[in-house]
Design a protein around this motif. Sequence first.
Motif, mmCIF file in Angstrom:
data_model
loop_
_atom_site.group_PDB
_atom_site.id
_atom_site.type_symbol
_atom_site.label_atom_id
_atom_site.label_comp_id
_atom_site.label_asym_id
_atom_site.label_seq_id
_atom_site.Cartn_x
_atom_site.Cartn_y
_atom_site.Cartn_z
ATOM 1 N N SER A 209 0.806 -1.231 0.000
ATOM 2 C CA SER A 209 0.000 0.000 0.000
ATOM 3 C C SER A 209 0.834 1.274 0.000
ATOM 4 C CB SER A 209 -0.995 0.026 1.159
ATOM 5 O OG SER A 209 -1.892 -1.041 1.031
ATOM 6 N N SER A 210 2.065 1.218 -0.453
ATOM 7 C CA SER A 210 2.887 2.421 -0.563
ATOM 8 C C SER A 210 2.332 3.371 -1.610
ATOM 9 C CB SER A 210 4.320 2.049 -0.929
ATOM 10 O OG SER A 210 4.897 1.291 0.094
ATOM 11 N N VAL A 211 1.752 2.812 -2.646
ATOM 12 C CA VAL A 211 1.073 3.592 -3.692
ATOM 13 C C VAL A 211 -0.394 3.203 -3.566
ATOM 14 C CG1 VAL A 211 0.932 4.059 -6.161
ATOM 15 C CG2 VAL A 211 3.148 3.539 -5.119
ATOM 16 N N ASP A 212 -1.142 3.984 -2.765
ATOM 17 C CA ASP A 212 -2.473 3.561 -2.342
ATOM 18 C C ASP A 212 -3.606 4.096 -3.222
ATOM 19 O OD1 ASP A 212 -3.983 1.946 -0.739
ATOM 20 O OD2 ASP A 212 -4.277 3.442 0.830
ATOM 21 N N ARG A 213 -3.292 4.518 -4.418
ATOM 22 C CA ARG A 213 -4.283 4.830 -5.454
ATOM 23 C C ARG A 213 -3.736 4.263 -6.743
ATOM 24 N NH1 ARG A 213 -4.068 10.518 -4.333
ATOM 25 N NH2 ARG A 213 -5.246 10.778 -2.444
ATOM 26 N N ASP A 214 -4.611 3.817 -7.610
ATOM 27 C CA ASP A 214 -4.155 3.210 -8.855
ATOM 28 C C ASP A 214 -3.263 4.196 -9.611
ATOM 29 O OD1 ASP A 214 -3.795 2.073 -11.382
ATOM 30 O OD2 ASP A 214 -5.767 1.136 -11.340
ATOM 31 N N PRO A 215 -1.965 3.888 -9.731
ATOM 32 C CA PRO A 215 -1.059 4.817 -10.400
ATOM 33 C C PRO A 215 -1.278 4.901 -11.907
ATOM 34 C CG PRO A 215 0.078 2.786 -9.833
ATOM 35 C CD PRO A 215 -1.291 2.685 -9.251
ATOM 36 N N PHE A 216 -2.095 4.011 -12.457
ATOM 37 C CA PHE A 216 -2.383 4.037 -13.888
ATOM 38 C C PHE A 216 -3.653 4.833 -14.198
ATOM 39 C CE2 PHE A 216 -0.055 0.144 -12.887
ATOM 40 C CZ PHE A 216 1.080 0.352 -13.662
ATOM 41 N N ALA A 217 -4.363 5.261 -13.153
ATOM 42 C CA ALA A 217 -5.567 6.074 -13.299
ATOM 43 C C ALA A 217 -5.185 7.540 -13.071
ATOM 44 C CB ALA A 217 -6.626 5.638 -12.293
ATOM 45 N N PRO A 218 -5.946 8.469 -13.635
ATOM 46 C CA PRO A 218 -5.599 9.890 -13.464
ATOM 47 C C PRO A 218 -5.451 10.326 -12.006
ATOM 48 C CG PRO A 218 -7.253 9.653 -15.172
ATOM 49 C CD PRO A 218 -7.074 8.296 -14.553
ATOM 50 N N ARG A 219 -6.314 9.838 -11.121
ATOM 51 C CA ARG A 219 -6.235 10.270 -9.714
ATOM 52 C C ARG A 219 -4.987 9.733 -9.009
ATOM 53 N NH1 ARG A 219 -8.227 6.418 -6.196
ATOM 54 N NH2 ARG A 219 -9.098 4.604 -7.211
#
Length: 183
Positions: free
Chosen positions: A69-79
């Motif tokens: 969960s270090s990158v806790d938003r989809d890094p491939f999505a705009p947000r």
Amino acid sequence: LASVLLTVEPPPEEGTLDVLAVQGNAVRQWELEERESDPPLRITTALRDETLAAIERDGPPDLTVWPESSVDRDPFAPRGAPLAELAGEAAAASGRLLTGASLDGPDPPTQRLIAALLLEDGFNEIDRYVKRRLVPFGEFIPFRTLLEWYPPLDQIPRDAQPAVAPQSLEVVAAEGRLIGVRR
């Protein structure tokens, strides 16, 4: 009663591997108050900062590892693009970064995937592992429709979806050395 003694020779060493493991609690309390209130951005920023500081101090490792969960938003999505940029900076400085990430699932508003992404030279994904064994009431809510009335479960707004098949993640370190990770 018989006993058997079996000795096994350890495999020959093929060299060493320099791994930088960045601690998940890299955010200090006073930094929490100074930064904006976006926890995923705050956490990924702190991990990037700690990674860059360690590389500046000790030089680049063969592999950098960040926690789940270090990158806790989809890094491939705009947000999630700001988080992808931060992880990309760390990967560019370290060469290879293995990071935990939350990815949007087949139905993004209600589903997600918990993954490990292997990044190289910036935010270039070279391999991926999606978690298969999920934690009930931590990563998904069993019988969610029956328990919707219980407010604390709002802390888990999307259920994680398990991977459908076994997988392996191969990490190739500098000079072509292979580290096999099987789960």
